[in-house]
Motif scaffolding. Structure first.
Motif, PDB file in Angstrom:
ATOM      1  N   PHE B  46      -0.377 -29.229  11.465  1.00 41.63           N
ATOM      2  CA  PHE B  46       0.719 -29.551  10.545  1.00 41.63           C
ATOM      3  C   PHE B  46       1.931 -29.999  11.334  1.00 41.63           C
ATOM      4  N   TYR B  47       2.162 -29.307  12.435  1.00 39.51           N
ATOM      5  CA  TYR B  47       3.285 -29.727  13.285  1.00 39.51           C
ATOM      6  C   TYR B  47       3.069 -31.145  13.777  1.00 39.51           C
ATOM      7  N   LEU B  48       1.809 -31.463  14.056  1.00 37.69           N
ATOM      8  CA  LEU B  48       1.507 -32.813  14.535  1.00 37.69           C
ATOM      9  C   LEU B  48       1.845 -33.849  13.462  1.00 37.69           C
ATOM     10  N   LEU B  49       1.426 -33.553  12.223  1.00 34.61           N
ATOM     11  CA  LEU B  49       1.747 -34.471  11.123  1.00 34.61           C
ATOM     12  C   LEU B  49       3.259 -34.555  10.924  1.00 34.61           C
ATOM     13  N   ALA B  51       5.496 -34.074  13.152  1.00 35.86           N
ATOM     14  CA  ALA B  51       6.066 -34.863  14.246  1.00 35.86           C
ATOM     15  C   ALA B  51       5.850 -36.340  13.990  1.00 35.86           C
ATOM     16  N   MET B  52       4.694 -36.695  13.432  1.00 27.04           N
ATOM     17  CA  MET B  52       4.432 -38.105  13.142  1.00 27.04           C
ATOM     18  C   MET B  52       5.443 -38.631  12.131  1.00 27.04           C
ATOM     19  N   MET B  53       5.670 -37.850  11.081  1.00 29.72           N
ATOM     20  CA  MET B  53       6.575 -38.349  10.045  1.00 29.72           C
ATOM     21  C   MET B  53       8.001 -38.436  10.574  1.00 29.72           C
ATOM     22  N   LEU B  54       8.381 -37.439  11.370  1.00 31.19           N
ATOM     23  CA  LEU B  54       9.732 -37.489  11.947  1.00 31.19           C
ATOM     24  C   LEU B  54       9.876 -38.679  12.873  1.00 31.19           C
ATOM     25  N   SER B  55       8.816 -38.947  13.649  1.00 29.93           N
ATOM     26  CA  SER B  55       8.953 -40.062  14.582  1.00 29.93           C
ATOM     27  C   SER B  55       8.959 -41.382  13.830  1.00 29.93           C
ATOM     28  N   LEU B  56       8.290 -41.442  12.683  1.00 29.47           N
ATOM     29  CA  LEU B  56       8.381 -42.657  11.860  1.00 29.47           C
ATOM     30  C   LEU B  56       9.825 -42.866  11.423  1.00 29.47           C
ATOM     31  N   LEU B  58      12.496 -41.790  12.952  1.00 30.35           N
ATOM     32  CA  LEU B  58      13.287 -42.179  14.125  1.00 30.35           C
ATOM     33  C   LEU B  58      13.046 -43.642  14.485  1.00 30.35           C
TER      34      LEU B  58
END
Lengths: 730, 372, 313
Positions: B46-49, B51-56, B58
């Motif tokens: 979940f953290y990985l997902l 992180a993906m959404m946050l990096s999107l 950013l």
């Protein structure tokens, strides 16, 4: 490919990725998986513009209202599913999600529908993440990320034309002109992939830095624990046999001192048994008590019954990553002194085995300090001696009908005087006179041991070990049977032992008066290799396992403690922290580096195997794509069409000059012709003006005047370019 | 240095603004939900997902910023606008970056501090290229139209946020009053007026102006044979130019607030009359309130007059007895020519007339009411 | 002397008379070499006439000036038939148009009828009179001037006739220093009279021939056509550039290449010439305001359009 078609394609790709993730993780019912898969394929074919599929879709009997009705039916089905069929929220929800996805796939018309599809796929990939921790999630996640970036990008780019087309229907000319913009060009392809790559990098950075609030240890167990045998209170003879063909991984053992010093493997001791009733072993000393924890968080096992006071033995430090098993035993090399790990408590019994209070439902990591007992010189010549009663009761016990065994043991050992020699004699007798075979259905027999010793003369480790223990006991030497694993598979890429179910093993511990318990193994090395594949596949398998381990360690198991450790090391200061960081980066990329090294090795060894071929092809492909992306040869080919061969060098030279100037901050606007650009350069960089001017003049003559430059002119131009390169821009 | 820093920051961030689109809101809600789930369960995937959404998020910020940077705009406007007449304004957008293209640029006109969406879109602007976009500009008020600059927004790359930045390009355009066709009867009134004051001038016409000796290049048809025969020298006749007329148009600017709409009508009528007369070759003078132009002719002069009309403003009456239209009268008599006055307010007793009053040489012209 | 040197010499020659306007001089030579006609549009007194005169003087060509007035008749330009008593027949007396370089001053002052007679002569290089055709002198170049400041009583040339001119130029005021030099020389004779002819009419014809052999590479033709296409598609313009306009631009670019001493065209030539060759061949859309300053506006629009077209590399 036009943008809107690419968008449809990417959307279906996104949905399929999440569906595959879910199917791998959740074990969907077959009919649902087949239905969703079919829906995805139909949607894909429709996108490709297959006429028959299109016609089929047009004749679909269901109206929009019908679809809505289907959604309602699906929702009712979800309740039925949750209350009666699956009985749980998560699977029922997943089934409902898939049904929603199917309905959406047949209804992709408005942009809103696409948004719904994305939401569904996001929830699906989320659900898939909650159901698994396996390595396959990584490629699925990467594919999902790539698809997601493409989809979002295309969704955004197709958004405006649709809106404005409705608003301004006037300019047909303009729509024609803009049509060329809405195509997936090579530049766009690289842009999207570059964005995805950047997103991935950022994702990693964020993932490792997001503070973990909840400790990730006792998370909800995933799946079922692996079934092991031979580690309970009672073990029937022949129980280990069937699992000797199971290649699933039980644990991974890292040695703190680097590579193993013994070629014959590492014994990982599980449980010891003292009593044999002719068919089964029992551990009567299995009473467990809690082990005290010392100040540093390590559990020290005090039950070191070694007679030798001096700590002479070899110490082995191990880091063990244990898969979830159905036994609470903590495996380690004999004999355990200290165990440290994230456990609330550790128990041990009188035979020196360590246990968790209950079997762990998730993968656990612990480190152990073990110390083996060496054979002391005093024992080499000593006679059999007398042992205390409590000791003989346990370790000299023999089942009732074992006269034949006693006679055999006497025969084997009568020439030897010393205890140690007797032990050796029995070990070599067993090792040389019997055949190792896994096809030994001895378990059904009433007297499996006698059968093994006198009639069949074939068996496997359990039989060997049992026979040795019994023979030792009949000649008065205390011994016990130990079960555990014999790690032989060394993973050179990750520097650890890979222990599988098939490595389950049983061996013997013999008590020598001065040395204490020492490990003996009567089983000859197995000649049967389980997997008969080429070494390349083995190497590939080991590599995959390393990747899996890193995935598990750095992603699945990553926790607040790791973050704390990093922070602590950073605090600890400058260079060391940097080194540590580099190291940890190194471990992350180690497998790949090792892979490269491995290829080299294979090539040099002359065994250019399929692995090297596969990897080589992959690398070449990657390099080719990179080259394509950077050099854009098609652009050159287009330019080349308009110039003859003689003019090529100066045209290329000019291109290099333009590139160099662009790097210096003077980029050529697309609409400025050559001479105008020379003036621009002269304005902004006076020193370069003359060189740029003369190269441009030559270029113009060749390119537009069809006058091929002479060799002298070319070399002069090259000189100018070199001068330009060397020139320092103020 | 330290003192400069905040101003530098302000410089950097003054013109940036970010708005979340509806898709962005949904995206952020999902991100929040996943974040809560991740914290709740401690599941690293979940953290990985997350992180993906946050990096999107950013990445969208970074890429959008790059998309909006180092652009250059200039705007071309026609010299004059007319109220309610659509004109085409053009914007040249140029990407001055050397490597990176800009995508999905949305341009907004900033006028008087408000953003006006003209539906301008540039889907792609490759590095070093420029793009010409045009839009129709309709001014609704006469006077000076102030355009402050261009606001560029982009939803690139992921359509989650609309990032905007402001590029300052100031432009001022004069907006003329609306020019409408003039009513027939008013036309008749105008045509009959002013014919007496013709000024004698050489030109095309029928009346004799002068006789002179023939010069090379003279039209042989103009040779005055009787005189030629008499004097045995080629003599040509010169004629007097027709339609050389003078007129003075007067627009009083004094009117109460209640007559504001009427005043605008009056300005529009005045502009129409001026243009009509100018096209008929009149020598014109315009008096707006207290400002006065010279007599003149030609398109340049017409522009000058229309500019005066464009920027004139209404004044509220000061005294009760101030009756407009009286005081400049004598002056016109001196200058000669027809006097046309367009009145929106004839005095305190004038209550809400429907149309401005048009007087030619002091006489109200009938049918003026239909002129507008 | 080769072509380039001659052309340079002529430019220097004229530059002695017209101070500080090398660009205008260059362009007038381009027009001459491209067999085109020149339209000078500027306020009076900046040297339009002087330019034409000095060009003619340095070429050793015949030069005539026609002052256009509202009552000028076509026969005043073309010529008249006069009854010859001795021969008892009508005799054609050629008008001022029978010269190599004709200065048509204030061309917009005359009636459309007269204008069209001039323009017909310009495009066909011959005169039809009384069922007979009289070829004009070669080389033949018309330099027309018009004054944009005055509009009353003028007859603006329609677009279709403006198309006959190769380029439309403005001279502009000279810089203060240059103006000072002009003042210093003004005591002397009319400066154009001082010039020495450098070329004969025949040499000019040879140079014109040479223009045809200037190479225009295919990608440059494409670039030119892209510009032309762009004017036709722009919604700022209600009328784009015609094929004749494209041809004119191509010829002018070749001539400019020759003037600049090249045997091939560059994209630079096209880009530089596009505003002055194309701006009078287009019609600015009505939404761009009134016609009054359409010259500047058209030039600017053309410049913007050219700026948005990528140059071949």
């Amino acid at each position: 490919m036009p943008f809107d078609q690419a968008l449809r394609f990417a959307s279906i790709w996104l949905a399929s990725t999440s569906f595959i993730g879910l199917a791998l993780g959740a074990g969907l019912p077959e009919w649902l998986a087949a239905l969703t898969g079919a829906a995805l394929i139909v949607a894909f074919l429709r996108n490709r513009g297959h006429k028959s599929v299109e016609r089929l879709a047009r004749f679909s009997p269901i109206s929009p209202a019908g679809w809505n009705l289907l959604v309602i039916v699906g929702f009712l089905g979800f309740w039925v599913d949750m209350l009666w069929v699956s009985g749980e929220l998560l699977p029922a929800g997943i089934h409902f999600l898939m049904i929603l996805m199917i309905i959406k796939l047949f209804n992709l018309k408005l942009r809103r529908d696409y948004l719904h599809l994305y939401a569904i796929s996001l929830v699906a990939i989320l659900a898939s993440g909650s159901l698994t921790t396996d390595l396959w999630y990584l490629p699925i996640f990467l594919l999902y990320l790539l698809a997601g970036v493409w989809t979002l990008l295309l969704f955004q780019l197709t958004k405006h034309p649709e809106e404005t087309q409705v608003l301004t229907m006037s300019g047909t000319v303009r729509s024609q002109a803009s049509a060329s913009v809405h195509l997936v060009t090579p530049q766009f392809f690289w842009l999207a992939n570059g964005l995805a790559f950047a997103t991935f990098g950022l994702t990693l950075a964020i993932f490792f830095t997001v503070p973990r609030v909840s400790a990730g240890f006792y998370q909800k167990g995933v799946g079922e624990n692996m079934r092991t045998s031979g580690f309970s209170e009672t073990v029937n003879l022949g129980e280990i046999g069937p699992i000797k063909r199971d290649p699933s991984v039980v644990m991974r053992v890292e040695l703190a001192d680097g590579s193993p010093n013994k070629a014959d493997g590492l014994y990982l001791r599980g449980v010891a048994f003292d009593q044999y009733d002719g068919k089964a072993w029992t551990n009567r000393l299995g009473y467990r008590r809690s082990v005290n924890e010392d100040g540093t968080g390590a559990f020290v096992l005090l039950g070191n019954r070694s007679a030798a006071p001096a700590r002479l033995g070899e110490t082995i430090r191990q880091n063990i990553l244990l898969e979830p098993l159905d036994t609470p035993v903590l495996f380690a090399a004999p004999f355990i002194e200290r165990v440290s790990g994230k456990f609330p408590s550790v128990q041990s019994d009188l035979t020196g085995s360590a246990y968790l209070p209950f079997p762990s439902s998730s993968r656990i990591e612990y480190s152990v300090l073990s110390r083996s007992n060496p054979v002391l010189p005093a024992d080499l010549s000593s006679e059999p001696s007398l042992y205390p009663e409590s000791f003989t009761r346990h370790f000299l016990q023999i089942p009732v009908q074992s006269e034949r065994i006693a006679i055999l043991a006497k025969e084997v050992t009568h020439t030897q005087r010393a205890t140690f020699d007797k032990v050796h004699a029995i070990q070599s007798f067993l090792a040389h006179n019997f055949h190792y075979s896994l096809d030994a259905p001895l378990a059904e027999l009433n007297h499996p041991l006698e059968e093994f010793l006198f009639s069949r003369k074939t068996g496997y480790c359990e039989h060997y070990a049992t026979a040795m223990v019994m023979m030792l006991r009949t000649v008065g030497i205390p011994a016990r049977l130990v079960t555990g694993f014999l790690a032989t598979e060394w993973n050179e890429y990750g520097n650890y032992y890979l222990v599988r179910q098939q490595d389950a093993h049983a061996w013997v511990e013999v008590y020598l008066p001065h040395s204490g318990w020492i490990t003996m193994d009567p089983t000859p090395p197995s000649l049967e290799s389980v997997g008969s594949n080429s070494p390349a596949w083995h190497a590939l398998g080991r590599m995959m396992d390393t990747v899996r381990l890193q995935w598990s360690r750095f992603f699945v198991q990553y926790s607040a403690a790791d973050q704390l450790a990093v922070v602590r090391e950073l605090k600890a200061g400058g260079t060391s922290a940097r080194n540590k960081a580099l190291d940890s980066m190194g471990t992350l990329f180690n497998p790949f580096m090792a892979m490269v090294g491995g290829i080299k090795e294979y090539v040099f060894n002359g065994t250019i195997s399929s692995l090297a071929e596969v990897l080589g092809l992959a690398l070449i492909g990657l390099a080719f794509f990179l080259w394509l992306g950077i050099k854009r040869p098609w652009a050159k080919a287009m330019a080349g069409k308009k110039t003859t061969r003689d003019q090529q060098p100066i045209v290329q030279l000019y291109g290099r000059m333009i590139g160099h100037l662009a790097r210096k901050g003077i980029s050529k606007p697309a609409s400025s012709p050559p001479l105008e650009f020379v003036r621009l350069t002269q304005e902004r960089w006076r020193d370069a003006g003359s060189a740029v001017g003369s190269i441009t003049e030559l270029y113009c003559r060749a390119r537009f005047g069809q006058i091929s430059p002479t060799r002298a002119e070319l070399s002069l131009a090259e000189g100018h370019l070199r001068y330009l390169m060397a020139l320092h821009k103020p | 240095m330290l003192r400069q820093f905040p101003s530098l920051l302000r410089q950097l961030f003054r013109h940036r603004s970010t708005r979340v689109t509806s898709e962005g809101v949904q995206f952020l809600l999902f991100t929040l939900a996943i974040g809560i789930a991740a914290i709740n369960t401690g599941n690293n995937l979940f953290y990985l997902l997350l992180a993906m959404m946050l990096s999107l998020v950013l990445i969208s910020g970074i890429v959008a910023e790059h998309s909006l940077r180092r652009l250059e705009f200039h705007r071309h406007l026609p010299d004059h606008l007319m109220v309610n007449e659509p004109t085409t304004a053009t914007l040249v957008a140029k990407n001055r970056k050397s490597q990176l293209p800009s995508f999905s640029l949305k341009l907004f006109d900033v006028s008087d501090g408000r953003e006006v969406d003209r539906g301008l879109e540039i889907p792609q602007l490759l590095p070093g290229t420029s793009r010409l976009v045009s839009y129709s500009l309709v001014a609704t008020r006469r006077g000076r139209l102030q355009l402050d600059g261009i606001c560029v927004g982009t939803e690139f790359p992921f359509g989650l946020f609309m990032k905007r930045t402001f590029y300052q390009i100031e432009d001022t355009v004069i907006v003329w009053p609306e020019i409408k066709p003039i009513d027939e009867r008013l036309l008749q009134g105008l045509l009959t007026a002013g014919s007496e004051q013709s000024v004698h001038r050489r030109g095309h016409g029928n009346d004799l102006y002068n006789l002179r000796l023939y010069q090379a290049g003279d039209d042989s048809r103009n040779i005055h044979w009787p005189t030629t025969a008499r004097t045995s020298q080629l003599t040509v006749r010169e004629t007097e130019a027709e339609e050389q007329r003078r007129a003075t148009v007067y627009l009083p600017t004094v009117a109460p607030v209640s007559h504001d709409a009427l005043f605008e009508q009056a300005v529009s009528v005045t502009a129409s009359i001026i243009r009509h007369l100018a096209h008929r070759g009149y020598i014109l003078q315009l008096v707006v309130g207290s400002s006065r132009s010279s007599f003149g002719q030609g398109d340049l002069h017409l522009l000058e007059l229309l500019r005066m009309l464009a920027v004139c403003e209404r004044h509220s009456p000061h005294g009760e007895s101030a009756v407009p239209g009286d005081q400049p009268g004598d002056l016109f008599e001196v200058q000669g020519g027809t006097m046309i006055a367009v009145q929106s307010w004839r005095g305190p007793w004038d209550i809400e007339p429907q149309h401005p009053t048009i007087m030619v040489d002091g006489a109200v012209i009938g049918g003026a009411s239909d002129a507008v | 002397m080769n072509a380039t040197e001659i052309i340079l010499a002529i430019q220097e020659n004229i530059a002695r008379v017209i101070k500080g306007k090398p660009h205008v001089i260059e362009m007038s030579l381009v027009a001459l070499l491209a067999r085109g006609h020149l339209l000078l549009e500027d306020v009076p007194g900046v040297g339009k006439t002087t330019l034409a005169h000095s060009l003619a003087r340095s070429l050793d060509c015949s030069f005539k000036r026609i002052q256009f007035t509202s009552d000028l008749l076509p026969s005043d330009i073309v010529g008249v038939s006069i009854f010859n008593r001795q021969k008892q027949a009508f005799e054609f007396m050629p008008g001022p148009i029978f010269a190599n370089i004709v200065l048509a001053d204030e061309i917009n002052r005359t009636t459309p009828k007269t204008q069209s007679s001039l323009l017909e002569a310009m495009s066909e290089a011959q005169i039809s009179f009384d069922n007979k055709t009289y070829p004009l002198n070669q080389p033949f170049m018309v330099i027309a001037t018009q004054n944009p400041a005055e509009y009353h009583g003028t007859f603006p040339l329609p677009e279709s006739q403006l198309d006959r001119f190769l380029m439309r130029l403005r001279i502009g005021y000279p810089s203060p220093e240059e103006e000072k030099k002009v003042l210093h020389r003004s005591q002397l004779l009319h400066p154009a009279e001082e010039l020495q002819p450098l070329l004969t009419a025949h040499d000019v014809l040879l140079l014109q021939e040479q223009v045809d052999h200037v190479l225009m590479e295919e990608s440059i033709t494409d670039y030119l056509l892209a510009i032309v296409q762009c004017t036709r598609q722009s919604d700022l313009l209600s009328l784009g550039v015609s094929t004749r306009g494209a041809l004119a631009l191509s010829r002018a670019a070749k001539a400019l290449s020759l003037v600049r001493g090249r045997t091939f065209c560059l994209p630079d030539d096209i880009k530089e010439l596009a505003p002055i060759v194309l701006s009078h061949r287009i019609m600015v859309a009505r939404t761009q305001g009134i016609r009054q300053r359409s010259f500047e506006q058209a030039e600017r629009i053309i410049q913007d359009l050219v700026e948005s077209i990528p140059v071949p590399v």
